[in-house]
Design a protein around this motif. Structure first.
Motif, mmCIF file in Angstrom:
data_model
loop_
_atom_site.group_PDB
_atom_site.id
_atom_site.type_symbol
_atom_site.label_atom_id
_atom_site.label_comp_id
_atom_site.label_asym_id
_atom_site.label_seq_id
_atom_site.Cartn_x
_atom_site.Cartn_y
_atom_site.Cartn_z
ATOM 1 N N UNK A 1 -10.009 -3.691 -0.023
ATOM 2 C CA UNK A 1 -10.391 -4.527 -1.167
ATOM 3 C C UNK A 1 -9.233 -5.401 -1.638
ATOM 4 N N UNK A 2 -8.002 -4.850 -1.599
ATOM 5 C CA UNK A 2 -6.823 -5.613 -2.028
ATOM 6 C C UNK A 2 -6.211 -6.417 -0.888
ATOM 7 N N UNK A 3 -6.755 -6.242 0.312
ATOM 8 C CA UNK A 3 -6.233 -6.911 1.506
ATOM 9 C C UNK A 3 -4.731 -6.659 1.650
ATOM 10 N N UNK A 4 -4.345 -5.389 1.455
ATOM 11 C CA UNK A 4 -2.937 -5.022 1.575
ATOM 12 C C UNK A 4 -2.490 -5.081 3.016
ATOM 13 N N UNK A 5 -1.271 -5.517 3.217
ATOM 14 C CA UNK A 5 -0.683 -5.540 4.550
ATOM 15 C C UNK A 5 0.823 -5.578 4.451
ATOM 16 N N UNK A 6 1.491 -5.208 5.506
ATOM 17 C CA UNK A 6 2.946 -5.224 5.527
ATOM 18 C C UNK A 6 3.453 -6.640 5.279
ATOM 19 N N UNK A 7 4.513 -6.736 4.474
ATOM 20 C CA UNK A 7 5.108 -8.025 4.134
ATOM 21 C C UNK A 7 4.502 -8.680 2.906
ATOM 22 N N UNK A 8 3.415 -8.116 2.396
ATOM 23 C CA UNK A 8 2.726 -8.685 1.242
ATOM 24 C C UNK A 8 3.360 -8.201 -0.061
ATOM 25 N N UNK A 9 3.464 -9.069 -1.066
ATOM 26 C CA UNK A 9 3.953 -8.611 -2.364
ATOM 27 C C UNK A 9 2.989 -7.594 -2.970
ATOM 28 N N UNK A 10 3.544 -6.580 -3.615
ATOM 29 C CA UNK A 10 2.728 -5.556 -4.269
ATOM 30 C C UNK A 10 3.553 -4.945 -5.391
ATOM 31 N N UNK A 11 2.859 -4.352 -6.347
ATOM 32 C CA UNK A 11 3.511 -3.728 -7.493
ATOM 33 C C UNK A 11 3.059 -2.289 -7.614
ATOM 34 N N UNK A 12 4.023 -1.385 -7.751
ATOM 35 C CA UNK A 12 3.729 0.017 -8.040
ATOM 36 C C UNK A 12 3.603 0.142 -9.551
ATOM 37 N N UNK A 13 2.513 0.742 -9.999
ATOM 38 C CA UNK A 13 2.241 0.916 -11.429
ATOM 39 C C UNK A 13 2.286 2.409 -11.708
ATOM 40 N N UNK A 14 3.159 2.801 -12.615
ATOM 41 C CA UNK A 14 3.369 4.221 -12.892
ATOM 42 C C UNK A 14 2.967 4.514 -14.326
ATOM 43 N N UNK A 15 2.050 5.461 -14.481
ATOM 44 C CA UNK A 15 1.638 5.925 -15.794
ATOM 45 C C UNK A 15 2.633 7.000 -16.224
ATOM 46 N N UNK A 16 3.365 6.742 -17.290
ATOM 47 C CA UNK A 16 4.456 7.641 -17.690
ATOM 48 C C UNK A 16 3.988 9.067 -17.954
ATOM 49 N N UNK A 17 2.752 9.270 -18.316
ATOM 50 C CA UNK A 17 2.285 10.624 -18.591
ATOM 51 C C UNK A 17 2.119 11.447 -17.317
ATOM 52 N N UNK A 18 2.264 10.808 -16.162
ATOM 53 C CA UNK A 18 2.117 11.510 -14.892
ATOM 54 C C UNK A 18 3.397 11.531 -14.066
#
Length: 85
Positions: free
Chosen positions: A55-72
């Protein structure tokens, strides 16, 4: 760790955002391991469903952001750590 594709600005309630580039993407039967390389060389890994990768069309070399929920977030220290009095 959640993953967002691309590098467009986002409005999120989470404040822990680590932007980088997909360094490795390894698909399994149901889920994929997504490794994001951050500026400076550190990496962070997330496990996401194969459907989400598609769905996100993720692939190597593509920009991406890790989102971290502080409660976890769980922190650890070496077993030999001793608190100073």
């Amino acid at each position: 760790v959640m993953v967002a594709a691309g590098d467009a600005p986002m409005k999120l309630s989470a404040q822990n955002l680590l932007a980088g580039t997909v360094a490795r993407l390894v698909r399994g039967a149901v889920s994929a391991e997504v490794v994001i390389q951050l500026p400076g060389g550190a990496t962070i890994c997330a496990i996401v469903s194969n459907d989400s990768v598609d769905a996100m069309q993720l692939g190597e070399g593509q920009p991406a952001t890790a989102i971290i929920n502080a409660s976890h977030v769980i922190l650890g220290v070496p077993a030999s750590y001793q608190e100073t009095p």
